[in-house]
Design an enzyme around this catalytic site. Structure first.
Site, short mmCIF file in Angstrom:
data_model
loop_
_atom_site.label_atom_id
_atom_site.label_comp_id
_atom_site.label_asym_id
_atom_site.label_seq_id
_atom_site.Cartn_x
_atom_site.Cartn_y
_atom_site.Cartn_z
CG ASP A 12 -2.01 -1.11 1.05
OD1 ASP A 12 -2.49 -1.31 -0.09
OD2 ASP A 12 -2.36 -1.78 2.04
CE LYS A 34 -4.29 -5.93 -0.37
NZ LYS A 34 -5.10 -4.74 -0.71
CG ASP A 61 -8.02 -5.38 -2.34
OD1 ASP A 61 -9.22 -5.61 -2.64
OD2 ASP A 61 -7.64 -5.12 -1.19
CG LEU A 62 -8.31 -2.44 -8.59
CD1 LEU A 62 -8.35 -2.19 -10.10
CD2 LEU A 62 -7.45 -1.38 -7.91
CE LYS A 63 -11.06 -3.73 -0.08
NZ LYS A 63 -9.66 -3.35 -0.36
CG HIS A 65 -19.80 -1.47 -4.50
ND1 HIS A 65 -19.89 -1.22 -3.15
CD2 HIS A 65 -21.03 -1.90 -4.87
CE1 HIS A 65 -21.11 -1.48 -2.72
NE2 HIS A 65 -21.82 -1.89 -3.76
CG ASP A 66 -20.58 2.08 -10.60
OD1 ASP A 66 -21.79 2.26 -10.88
OD2 ASP A 66 -19.74 2.99 -10.58
CB THR A 117 -10.82 -7.03 8.13
OG1 THR A 117 -9.96 -6.18 7.34
CG2 THR A 117 -11.00 -8.36 7.44
NE ARG A 207 -1.77 -1.15 8.02
CZ ARG A 207 -2.94 -0.69 8.44
NH1 ARG A 207 -3.06 0.56 8.89
NH2 ARG A 207 -4.02 -1.46 8.40
O1 LIG Z 1 -11.81 -6.48 4.32
C1 LIG Z 1 -10.70 -6.10 3.88
C2 LIG Z 1 -10.41 -6.09 2.53
C3 LIG Z 1 -9.17 -5.70 2.11
N1 LIG Z 1 -8.23 -5.30 2.98
C4 LIG Z 1 -6.91 -4.90 2.45
O2 LIG Z 1 -5.91 -5.76 3.00
C5 LIG Z 1 -4.76 -5.02 3.34
C6 LIG Z 1 -4.48 -5.19 4.80
O3 LIG Z 1 -3.34 -4.44 5.15
P1 LIG Z 1 -2.74 -4.46 6.62
O4 LIG Z 1 -1.66 -3.43 6.56
O5 LIG Z 1 -2.23 -5.86 6.87
O6 LIG Z 1 -3.83 -4.09 7.57
C7 LIG Z 1 -4.99 -3.57 2.90
O7 LIG Z 1 -4.40 -3.39 1.65
C8 LIG Z 1 -6.51 -3.47 2.79
O8 LIG Z 1 -6.90 -2.59 1.76
C9 LIG Z 1 -8.51 -5.29 4.32
O9 LIG Z 1 -7.66 -4.93 5.16
N2 LIG Z 1 -9.74 -5.72 4.74
#
Ligand SMILES: O=c1ccn([C@@H]2O[C@H](COP(=O)(O)O)[C@@H](O)[C@H]2O)c(=O)[nH]1
Length: 226
Positions: A12, A34, A61-63, A65-66, A117, A207
């Site tokens: 990220d 990712k 991971d672009l999620k 939604h439309d 999450t 992270r």
């Molecule tokens: O429900 C969700 C969906 C996607 N993510 C993604 O996973 C990583 C988690 O990063 P950490 O630094 O380990 O917390 C991040 O890129 C989110 O966009 C998620 O956390 N939860």
């Protein structure tokens, strides 16, 4: 794939060079990388191609939604990247997920995000969802399966319940923290070992690896617990 590790490291960042350097450091302890909204907004498809040139599987991971037409077209536009995994929001509905899957390349797994999450029970109630996280995840997992997706994204708290109703599904679990890891903005958290034991196919870890003093050592230590 360099290893068979179930870990996809979440890179990220907006900085392609930083993302590449991180990927090179951890590549022997992860199964893929990712790339999410932050990276894609800054670097687009050329940035993804640069990362793909490293030779690790790419999880986009672009999620999405439309409305179904828009998501189908967006997926079509991404198809040339041949990602290993792409996310859409399962709450976009069955028709949206069907169109997303229909537009994806054959080898790409399309997975539906059930409940982020970063949300807990009070957040669920605030946005007007009914039931607890298990109910939400199970309902959307059923919908994703019916729509022909490959699997879902959920936390390690619910993955066992999701797998029970979809034994052949592909389960992506973020919100993963090593014992004593900094939780940050995540709310439904399990350890990497627990996530796998409960049925995760893939662990998304950002992270705890990327912000570690030595990302290679951190990734290696997590891998050793699996
Ligand atoms: O429900 C969700 C969906 C996607 N993510 C993604 O996973 C990583 C988690 O990063 P950490 O630094 O380990 O917390 C991040 O890129 C989110 O966009 C998620 O956390 N939860």
């Amino acid at each position: 794939m360099t290893t068979h590790s179930p870990i996809f490291v979440a890179l990220d960042t907006t900085d392609v060079d930083h993302a590449k350097a991180l990927a090179q450091k951890v590549r022997h302890h992860v199964g893929g990388i990712k790339l999410g909204l932050e990276f894609f907004a800054a670097n687009g498809k050329p940035g993804v191609r640069e990362m793909a040139a490293l030779g690790l599987p790419i999880f986009l991971d672009l999620k999405l939604h439309d409305i179904p037409n828009t998501v189908g077209k967006a997926m079509h536009a991404l198809a040339s990247l041949n990602p290993a995994i792409v996310t859409v929001h399962a709450s976009g509905g069955r028709a949206m997920m069907e169109d997303a899957k229909a537009a994806a390349p054959l080898g790409t797994k399309v997975v539906g995000v059930t409940m982020l999450t970063s949300l807990d029970q009070s957040d669920i109630e605030a946005v007007g969802f009914r039931g607890d996280s298990h109910a939400q995840v199970v309902r959307l997992t059923e919908l994703a399966r019916e729509a022909g997706l490959d699997g879902v994204v959920c936390s390690g708290v619910e993955v066992r319940a999701a797998k029970k109703i979809w034994p052949g599904g592909f389960f992506v679990v973020p919100g993963v923290r090593p014992v004593d890891g900094v939780v940050g903005d995540q709310k439904r958290v399990v350890t990497p070992r627990q996530a796998l034991d409960h049925g995760a196919s893939v662990l998304v870890i950002g992270r705890p690896i990327t912000k570690a003093e030595d990302p290679d050592v951190a990734a290696r230590a997590i891998e050793a617990t699996l």
